[in-house]
Structure formats: structure tokens, C-alpha cells
Design an enzyme around this catalytic site. Structure first.
Site, PDB file in Angstrom:
ATOM      1  N   CYS A 189      30.809  -7.908  85.466  1.00 23.83           N
ATOM      2  CA  CYS A 189      29.259  -7.711  85.381  1.00 23.83           C
ATOM      3  C   CYS A 189      28.618  -8.989  85.180  1.00 23.83           C
ATOM      4  CB  CYS A 189      28.832  -6.674  84.345  1.00 23.83           C
ATOM      5  SG  CYS A 189      28.934  -7.011  82.663  1.00 23.83           S
TER       6      CYS A 189
ATOM      7  N   LYS B  69      12.131 -22.862  70.878  1.00 20.94           N
ATOM      8  CA  LYS B  69      10.805 -22.309  71.255  1.00 20.94           C
ATOM      9  C   LYS B  69       9.827 -22.391  70.116  1.00 20.94           C
ATOM     10  CE  LYS B  69      12.649 -18.795  74.221  1.00 20.94           C
ATOM     11  NZ  LYS B  69      12.731 -17.172  74.440  1.00 20.94           N
TER      12      LYS B  69
ATOM     13  N   CYS C 119      15.867  -6.941  79.162  1.00 20.22           N
ATOM     14  CA  CYS C 119      15.183  -7.597  80.236  1.00 20.22           C
ATOM     15  C   CYS C 119      16.138  -8.555  80.889  1.00 20.22           C
ATOM     16  CB  CYS C 119      13.784  -8.345  79.636  1.00 20.22           C
ATOM     17  SG  CYS C 119      12.762  -7.357  79.172  1.00 20.22           S
TER      18      CYS C 119
END
Lengths: 66, 390
Positions: B348, B95, B197
Site C-alpha cells: 500500500c 513547524k 488525511c
């Protein structure tokens, strides 16, 4: 007694303190900013604040997304 | 409250710079003096993700002379819904490098310095020392406390922003003039209580709403114009379309900037924030299976009850065949529906929430219950590669 939390009315026991309200909301005291009747409480003030009938509270919980 | 400019003006602007920044130069409050201060400024963005994207792009366009970028991550396809500094061709690239290339395209006059390390207690002071101001757009509590504490110890302003789903918050923490992050939030929420998020989702454009506040505040501090967001917490609700400013004060009892600080040097932030609660760690010890082991149990027809503890929106995206959905928060109310004669297997998305749910089950007497390490993501990468990953 009746208080307003984030725009919604909520029944609390007489003499309830801010940490008890936060517990009901599933929040850890110290990880939410509490504004009472337009004045934000510092965490140490919040820990000792006894709520009164008719209090209007805004609770802002910590989030960490970025 | 207005504050003096953070940065001295650069000696001069070139002819090219005058042309490029002309719309700033003709604002009387910015003018030549303010633009020269921006040119001289050194700003560090922690994280080139959702908040870092618009912040870096606008700071670059505004003519901040030196931009530092801290990021050790690589661009993932799921970043592109909000991290607009990266593009399709950047998938898989670091990034920091992708951000640098975008900044160069926006404004080649900016010097970009990359810090492609995970920020931690061992490097933060050295990295921060060279910058005038820190803009934070990280995605976890541990780094936020780390950044706050380093800024307090170094006396630097900390332009903070945070987002989740449709809600955002922003403030400027600067212990010299007002509260720090710990004055508002002295303790992180318990692990597992506040989804990230990645777990809870975020409206992509929220990054622009909050990132634009952070960028505006950075420019104001650098040039000394306006009233900085020191001592005010901005709270944005995208669904109501409301911004509220809550006046916040320095806490005299603050553990780092108060009268009698208990934190005088950097601490272990991973331990302070935790990833999984102690209860969940204890529950998961010896009661964790892999996706491959679950696959084996299902193929062999073992009598198990497979329970998905994610949210319905996640269940719609992908699920493991044979599972039933009971979101983690609803589990305590549904314990009586769970069979006693079969092993209960929880999963999950990544294994954090299922570990927390496992603690609930163990506490209710389901001693043989287990959870799946890595969750449905591990299932989709190891067992059924045709399934989507989100």
C-alpha cells in the site's frame, strides 16, 4: 422495516438495535454519533435503542484529521 | 447558554493596540473590555498543521496575548496545500518555529511559546496547566483522547475540530458545562478503518472552514460573548455546502466525566487507539518483506503476484511495475481471482493497509502471502528514486 440513514433508505430486520445498524455500516459502536428522529443518542442510549419502522437516522462517524 | 468570560481583562491597552484592534473595539459586544481579555488570554494550539494554521493566524491577529504551539514535526512540501502558516522557504524547518515567525509577522504584540515535543501522558498536564484554553488540530485519535482526558482532569475547555476529505466537525468540550469528547466518541474506530488525511486526503480549504469555527469559539469563550458551541456538534459538508448543529448531551456513563468514571488518570493512548489491529500484527509477523527484497524477487523473475491494495486515485499517482490494483475494501470479493500457485505480495502506501489486507488473505488460506514494509513510499525512497512520493 425501512429506515432512513443519512438520507438513504435502508432495510433492517424487525427489532434491530443501533449497534447492529452501525455494524452493517462498518462502524464500531462508540465511534459514531447517532441522531434518531432529531435527537442525538448518548453512546449508552444508542447501545440499547431498538429501531422502529420509519426512523430517520443521521450517523456521524469519528474522523481525526487535522 | 452563555458562559462567563474565561479570562480577566488586562490592565490597559496601549495606543498602538487601540489602533490595531479598533475594528474589534467598536463592536459593542467586544469593546475595550473584551479586547483586554484577549490580551490577557493564554491559548494553546496542539498542532501547527492544517487546522492549527488558520487558528493560530487569526488568534494572533485578534490580539490573543499569549499563544502556545505544540508541534514536533517539520514542514514538508505536501503540507503546503493546506497549512497556510508555513511557506515554501519553511520546508524542512520545525513547524513550531515556522509558525512563530508567521505569528510575529501578523502581530508582533503576541508572545509565542513553543513546545517542540511530542505531546504524551508524561508532559501534557504540565504543558496545559499554563493555558486558559486548548485548541486541538492534531491528526490522530490517540492525541485527541489524550487532549480530551487532560482537559477533563484539569477542568479546561477543549475547542475541538476534525477534518477528512470534504467533511469537518467541530465542538467545544467542557465537562463542567457539557459533554466531553468521550461522551460522543467513547471508543476510537478500529485501526485501519478510518484513513488519516495522509492516506485519504483532505480538501485544503476545509482547514479554514473548521479552523474558523474553532477560532470563533475560542474568542467567544475568552471574552464571554455569545452562545458557545458547548453541547452542540457542528457537522460541515463542503460538497453539499451545509452546516448542521447536532445537540449532544453529557453521557452519564462516560468513562471519564460520567457518574462513575473508570478513567481517573491518563492512560496509554497509543495502546488504546492502536495503529495496526491485532489480526494485522499477527498476519505481518514473519510475513513482511522490504522494498529491496521485493526488487530482488522481481529481478530474479521469482513467480509472484504483486497486488496494490490502495485506492485508484493513489494508483494513478505512483505504482510498482508489474502490480495489479485491488483496493483493500474490494479484496474479499476478489479472492477467487488470486492465484494459488504463486506467492502473493501486497503493498500500500506505508504498510498499514497492506498488513490489514494480509490478515484477510491469511484468513482465506493464502498462507505464503507477504506484504511490503513501508509500501510504495519505501519503494520510491529505496529502489526507484525517480518515482514521486505523495
Amino acid at each position: 422495516m425501512l429506515v432512513t440513514v443519512n438520507g438513504e433508505q435502508r432495510q433492517l430486520e424487525e427489532g434491530a438495535v443501533v449497534p447492529a445498524l452501525l455494524g452493517q455500516l462498518g462502524l464500531r459502536p462508540g465511534s459514531a454519533v447517532v441522531e434518531r428522529n432529531g435527537v442525538a443518542l448518548t453512546p449508552s442510549e444508542a447501545a440499547a435503542t431498538v429501531l422502529a419502522d420509519g426512523d430517520v437516522l443521521e450517523v456521524v462517524r469519528a474522523v481525526a484529521g487535522g | 447558554m452563555s458562559l462567563p468570560p474565561l479570562v480577566e481583562p488586562a490592565a490597559e491597552l496601549s495606543v498602538d493596540e487601540v489602533r490595531r484592534y479598533s475594528r474589534h473595539l467598536i463592536i459593542p459586544d467586544v469593546a475595550m473590555d473584551g479586547q483586554k481579555r484577549l490580551k490577557q488570554a493564554r491559548v494553546l494550539a496542539v498542532g501547527a498543521g492544517g487546522l492549527g494554521s488558520p487558528t493560530l493566524m487569526y488568534l494572533a491577529a485578534a490580539g490573543v496575548g499569549t499563544l502556545g504551539v505544540v508541534d514536533f514535526d517539520v514542514v514538508d512540501e505536501s503540507n503546503l496545500q493546506r497549512q497556510v502558516i508555513h511557506g515554501q522557504s519553511d520546508i524542512g524547518r520545525p513547524k513550531a518555529e515556522s509558525a512563530r515567525d508567521s505569528i510575529r509577522e501578523i502581530n508582533p504584540l503576541v508572545t509565542v511559546i513553543l513546545h517542540e515535543d511530542r505531546l504524551d501522558s508524561s508532559n501534557v498536564m504540565e504543558i496545559f496547566a499554563d493555558y486558559d484554553l486548548i485548541v486541538d488540530g492534531t491528526d490522530n485519535f490517540a492525541t485527541r483522547y489524550l487532549v480530551n482526558d487532560a482537559c477533563v482532569l484539569l477542568g479546561k475547555p477543549y475547542v475541538w475540530g476534525s477534518i477528512y476529505r470534504f467533511d469537518g466537525q467541530a465542538s467545544v468540550f467542557w465537562a463542567e458545562y457539557g459533554p466531553c469528547y468521550r461522551c460522543l466518541y467513547p471508543e476510537p474506530p478500529p485501526p485501519g478503518m478510518v484513513p488519516s488525511c495522509a492516506e485519504g486526503g483532505v480538501l485544503g480549504v476545509l482547514c479554514a472552514s473548521i479552523g474558523s469555527i474553532q477560532t470563533t469559539e475560542a474568542i467567544k469563550l475568552l471574552t464571554g460573548i455569545g452562545d458557545p458551541l458547548v453541547g452542540r456538534l457542528m457537522v460541515y459538508d463542503a460538497l453539499e455546502m451545509s452546516y448542521r448543529a447536532i445537540r449532544v448531551r453529557k453521557d452519564p456513563e462516560c468513562p471519564i466525566c460520567g457518574k462513575n468514571p473508570s478513567i481517573t488518570e491518563l492512560i496509554d493512548y497509543e495502546a488504546f487507539c492502536g495503529v495496526v489491529s491485532d489480526e494485522a500484527q499477527q498476519a505481518a509477523a514473519g510475513s513482511t518483506i522490504t522494498a529491496a527484497e521485493l526488487s530482488g524477487m522481481l529481478s530474479a523473475g521469482d513467480p509472484i503476484e504483486l497486488v496494490d491494495v490502495r485506492e485508484p486515485a493513489e494508483w494513478e499517482i505512483v505504482r510498482i511495475p508489474g502490480a495489479r490494483l485491488i483496493p483493500k475494501g474490494d479484496l474479499p470479493a476478489h479472492l477467487s481471482e488470486l492465484p494459488q500457485d504463486r506467492k502473493i505480495v501486497l503493498y500500500c502506501k506505508s504498510g498499514v493497509r497492506s498488513a490489514e489486507a494480509l490478515a484477510t488473505l491469511k484468513g482465506a488460506g493464502f498462507a505464503s502471502a507477504v506484504h511490503v514494509q513501508g509500501g510504495v513510499t519505501a519503494w520510491a525512497t529505496q529502489v526507484d528514486k525517480t518515482l514521486p512520493i505523495y
